[in-house]
Write an enzyme that holds these catalytic residues in place. Structure first.
Site, PDB file in Angstrom:
ATOM      1  N   ASN A   1       0.855  -1.190   0.000  1.00 28.29           N
ATOM      2  CA  ASN A   1       0.000   0.000   0.000  1.00 28.29           C
ATOM      3  C   ASN A   1       0.895   1.246   0.000  1.00 28.29           C
ATOM      4  O   ASN A   1       1.724   1.424   0.905  1.00 28.29           O
ATOM      5  CB  ASN A   1      -0.896  -0.047   1.249  1.00 28.29           C
ATOM      6  CG  ASN A   1      -1.842   1.136   1.320  1.00 28.29           C
ATOM      7  OD1 ASN A   1      -1.435   2.267   1.087  1.00 28.29           O
ATOM      8  ND2 ASN A   1      -3.083   0.894   1.668  1.00 28.29           N
ATOM      9  N   HIS A  41       0.984   6.252   1.870  1.00 31.35           N
ATOM     10  CA  HIS A  41       1.710   7.223   2.690  1.00 31.35           C
ATOM     11  C   HIS A  41       2.926   7.827   1.991  1.00 31.35           C
ATOM     12  O   HIS A  41       3.524   8.775   2.507  1.00 31.35           O
ATOM     13  CB  HIS A  41       2.008   6.636   4.063  1.00 31.35           C
ATOM     14  CG  HIS A  41       0.706   6.366   4.781  1.00 31.35           C
ATOM     15  ND1 HIS A  41      -0.202   7.373   5.025  1.00 31.35           N
ATOM     16  CD2 HIS A  41       0.135   5.217   5.201  1.00 31.35           C
ATOM     17  CE1 HIS A  41      -1.277   6.842   5.601  1.00 31.35           C
ATOM     18  NE2 HIS A  41      -1.100   5.546   5.720  1.00 31.35           N
ATOM     19  N   HIS A  59      -5.533   3.734  -1.739  1.00 30.52           N
ATOM     20  CA  HIS A  59      -6.863   4.111  -1.241  1.00 30.52           C
ATOM     21  C   HIS A  59      -7.166   5.545  -1.685  1.00 30.52           C
ATOM     22  O   HIS A  59      -6.522   6.488  -1.232  1.00 30.52           O
ATOM     23  CB  HIS A  59      -6.849   4.019   0.294  1.00 30.52           C
ATOM     24  CG  HIS A  59      -8.173   4.294   0.935  1.00 30.52           C
ATOM     25  ND1 HIS A  59      -8.350   4.223   2.299  1.00 30.52           N
ATOM     26  CD2 HIS A  59      -9.385   4.617   0.423  1.00 30.52           C
ATOM     27  CE1 HIS A  59      -9.606   4.499   2.595  1.00 30.52           C
ATOM     28  NE2 HIS A  59     -10.258   4.752   1.474  1.00 30.52           N
ATOM     29  N   ARG A 110      -9.274   8.234  -1.043  1.00 30.34           N
ATOM     30  CA  ARG A 110     -10.241   8.620  -0.011  1.00 30.34           C
ATOM     31  C   ARG A 110     -11.155   9.722  -0.533  1.00 30.34           C
ATOM     32  O   ARG A 110     -10.773  10.504  -1.404  1.00 30.34           O
ATOM     33  CB  ARG A 110      -9.507   9.119   1.248  1.00 30.34           C
ATOM     34  CG  ARG A 110      -8.682   8.039   1.939  1.00 30.34           C
ATOM     35  CD  ARG A 110      -8.176   8.559   3.264  1.00 30.34           C
ATOM     36  NE  ARG A 110      -9.269   8.754   4.179  1.00 30.34           N
ATOM     37  CZ  ARG A 110      -9.609   7.908   5.154  1.00 30.34           C
ATOM     38  NH1 ARG A 110      -8.901   6.804   5.344  1.00 30.34           N
ATOM     39  NH2 ARG A 110     -10.622   8.158   5.923  1.00 30.34           N
ATOM     40  N   ARG A 146      -6.987  12.824   0.965  1.00 35.98           N
ATOM     41  CA  ARG A 146      -5.900  13.276   1.854  1.00 35.98           C
ATOM     42  C   ARG A 146      -4.534  12.735   1.464  1.00 35.98           C
ATOM     43  O   ARG A 146      -3.522  13.276   1.832  1.00 35.98           O
ATOM     44  CB  ARG A 146      -6.216  12.978   3.318  1.00 35.98           C
ATOM     45  CG  ARG A 146      -6.075  11.543   3.719  1.00 35.98           C
ATOM     46  CD  ARG A 146      -6.223  11.380   5.216  1.00 35.98           C
ATOM     47  NE  ARG A 146      -7.594  11.602   5.636  1.00 35.98           N
ATOM     48  CZ  ARG A 146      -8.184  10.961   6.652  1.00 35.98           C
ATOM     49  NH1 ARG A 146      -7.505  10.084   7.361  1.00 35.98           N
ATOM     50  NH2 ARG A 146      -9.433  11.206   6.964  1.00 35.98           N
ATOM     51  N   GLU A 163      -8.599   0.697  -3.105  1.00 39.52           N
ATOM     52  CA  GLU A 163      -9.448   0.741  -1.900  1.00 39.52           C
ATOM     53  C   GLU A 163     -10.391   1.924  -2.038  1.00 39.52           C
ATOM     54  O   GLU A 163      -9.951   3.034  -2.373  1.00 39.52           O
ATOM     55  CB  GLU A 163      -8.590   0.903  -0.647  1.00 39.52           C
ATOM     56  CG  GLU A 163      -7.762  -0.317  -0.335  1.00 39.52           C
ATOM     57  CD  GLU A 163      -6.933  -0.149   0.920  1.00 39.52           C
ATOM     58  OE1 GLU A 163      -6.256  -1.112   1.295  1.00 39.52           O
ATOM     59  OE2 GLU A 163      -6.949   0.956   1.514  1.00 39.52           O
ATOM     60  N   THR A 165     -17.473  -2.069  15.397  1.00 38.44           N
ATOM     61  CA  THR A 165     -16.698  -1.454  16.491  1.00 38.44           C
ATOM     62  C   THR A 165     -15.201  -1.592  16.251  1.00 38.44           C
ATOM     63  O   THR A 165     -14.413  -0.796  16.728  1.00 38.44           O
ATOM     64  CB  THR A 165     -17.040  -2.118  17.841  1.00 38.44           C
ATOM     65  OG1 THR A 165     -17.068  -3.509  17.638  1.00 38.44           O
ATOM     66  CG2 THR A 165     -18.363  -1.634  18.383  1.00 38.44           C
ATOM     67  N   GLU A 224     -11.121  -9.152   3.097  1.00 39.00           N
ATOM     68  CA  GLU A 224      -9.851  -8.821   3.738  1.00 39.00           C
ATOM     69  C   GLU A 224     -10.131  -8.653   5.226  1.00 39.00           C
ATOM     70  O   GLU A 224     -10.929  -7.808   5.624  1.00 39.00           O
ATOM     71  CB  GLU A 224      -9.262  -7.531   3.143  1.00 39.00           C
ATOM     72  CG  GLU A 224      -7.914  -7.213   3.776  1.00 39.00           C
ATOM     73  CD  GLU A 224      -7.120  -6.173   3.013  1.00 39.00           C
ATOM     74  OE1 GLU A 224      -7.204  -6.134   1.769  1.00 39.00           O
ATOM     75  OE2 GLU A 224      -6.403  -5.406   3.674  1.00 39.00           O
ATOM     76  N   HIS A 273      -3.776  -4.416   7.801  1.00 37.19           N
ATOM     77  CA  HIS A 273      -3.887  -3.212   8.623  1.00 37.19           C
ATOM     78  C   HIS A 273      -2.988  -3.318   9.851  1.00 37.19           C
ATOM     79  O   HIS A 273      -3.186  -4.165  10.706  1.00 37.19           O
ATOM     80  CB  HIS A 273      -5.312  -2.887   9.084  1.00 37.19           C
ATOM     81  CG  HIS A 273      -5.408  -1.466   9.574  1.00 37.19           C
ATOM     82  ND1 HIS A 273      -5.718  -0.412   8.736  1.00 37.19           N
ATOM     83  CD2 HIS A 273      -5.160  -0.915  10.779  1.00 37.19           C
ATOM     84  CE1 HIS A 273      -5.678   0.714   9.408  1.00 37.19           C
ATOM     85  NE2 HIS A 273      -5.343   0.437  10.654  1.00 37.19           N
TER      86      HIS A 273
HETATM   87  N1  PXP Z   1      -5.919  -3.068   4.063  1.00 43.04           N
HETATM   88  C1  PXP Z   1      -6.858  -2.102   4.054  1.00 43.04           C
HETATM   89  C2  PXP Z   1      -8.221  -2.440   3.569  1.00 43.04           C
HETATM   90  C3  PXP Z   1      -6.555  -0.799   4.472  1.00 43.04           C
HETATM   91  O1  PXP Z   1      -7.501   0.163   4.427  1.00 43.04           O
HETATM   92  C4  PXP Z   1      -5.249  -0.506   4.883  1.00 43.04           C
HETATM   93  C5  PXP Z   1      -4.894   0.866   5.335  1.00 43.04           C
HETATM   94  O2  PXP Z   1      -5.060   1.765   4.321  1.00 43.04           O
HETATM   95  C6  PXP Z   1      -4.305  -1.530   4.852  1.00 43.04           C
HETATM   96  C7  PXP Z   1      -4.670  -2.817   4.464  1.00 43.04           C
HETATM   97  C8  PXP Z   1      -2.877  -1.305   5.199  1.00 43.04           C
HETATM   98  O3  PXP Z   1      -2.746  -0.918   6.520  1.00 43.04           O
HETATM   99  P1  PXP Z   1      -1.357  -0.349   7.021  1.00 43.04           P
HETATM  100  O4  PXP Z   1      -1.096   0.890   6.241  1.00 43.04           O
HETATM  101  O5  PXP Z   1      -1.600  -0.123   8.475  1.00 43.04           O
HETATM  102  O6  PXP Z   1      -0.330  -1.413   6.753  1.00 43.04           O
END
Ligand code: PXP
Length: 248
Positions: A11, A14, A47, A49, A53, A74, A105, A155, A195
């Site tokens: 991913n 960032h 992703h 968004r 962002r 995403e 939650t 996922e 995640h």
């Molecule tokens: N999977 C999904 C569906 C996510 O939304 C994210 C975060 O954007 C990730 C995986 C990756 O999470 P992380 O950036 O914490 O590794």
């Protein structure tokens, strides 16, 4: 019997977060995607968004055209995102919650509570040949909902496992992931997870045979500051492969 290969989706959100801190074009998430491929990634995840962002519309356009790895988009379950997905036709679309009322939650998509909204969305993406996945908490009710929605992939949200306050809670969360992975596979769903995963937490999740793909971002991009992006990804790939080999 050896477990099927565990794919790594990197991913790159960032990279765009850092770029956007200053505006301009550097660092470029598309360059990061090319580098991830060299380092052994099997796919790229981004992703888009609603508030843009990090990843921008132009990033998705370029990723769709310029990378050879499969792109996993995403997206929130909105008409705007559906139109974007149908325009670019990425390999996969992962439906994620962006607003509080769309989540369980634990932060996963409340698929069971949003069947009416999700049914046409999953159908339209699937009809366009886009492999749909739902980002859900490791709960049987959510897996049943994914099956009812005819989403081929789920996922599992690993956030509660990664953020567990102590070893007892982490084990509890790992047990929930294990149960959900086995139950999901028994329903015929392809199971992914992600995640918050890091070198410290990835092993036990990678060892679960039923899991076919991990999506990892924040830790890899953070670690890249210290060791470089290719190395941070290579080390993750190695940690995943090692855990998988031990479990076999
Ligand atoms: N999977 C999904 C569906 C996510 O939304 C994210 C975060 O954007 C990730 C995986 C990756 O999470 P992380 O950036 O914490 O590794």
């Amino acid at each position: 019997m050896t477990a099927p290969k565990l794919r790594l989706g990197v991913n790159i959100d960032h990279v765009a977060t850092i770029r956007n801190a200053r505006g301009g074009a550097h660092p470029d998430p598309v360059r990061a995607a090319h580098m991830a491929e060299k380092a052994g990634a099997d796919g790229i995840t981004a992703h888009l968004r609603e508030d843009r962002r990090h990843i921008s519309d132009a990033d998705i356009e370029r990723l769709s055209k310029e990378i050879s790895l499969p792109l996993n988009l995403e997206m929130a379950a909105t008409d705007e995102m559906l139109a974007i997905a149908l325009k670019h036709e990425p390999h996969a679309a992962c439906i994620v919650p962006e607003r509080r009322e769309e989540r369980t939650t634990e932060g996963g998509l409340d698929a069971a509570g949003q069947m009416k909204l999700l049914t046409p969305l999953v159908g339209k993406l699937g009809d366009a040949g886009i492999r749909v996945s739902l980002f859900i908490a490791p709960e049987r009710a959510q897996l049943d909902a994914a099956l009812a929605l005819k989403a081929p992939v789920v996922e599992l949200h690993t956030g509660a496992y990664c953020d567990a306050e102590d070893a007892t809670h982490r084990l509890m969360e790992l047990n929930r992931l294990t149960d959900a992975a086995k139950y999901g596979a028994s329903l015929g769903l392809e199971v992914h997870a992600g995640h918050g995963l890091s070198y410290d937490t990835v092993g036990p999740v990678a060892a679960l045979d039923e899991i076919r793909e991990l999506n990892i971002g924040h830790f890899l991009i953070g670690e890249a500051i210290f060791v470089g992006l290719e190395e941070s990804i290579r080390l993750m790939r190695a940690a995943m492969d090692k855990a998988r080999a031990i479990a076999a």
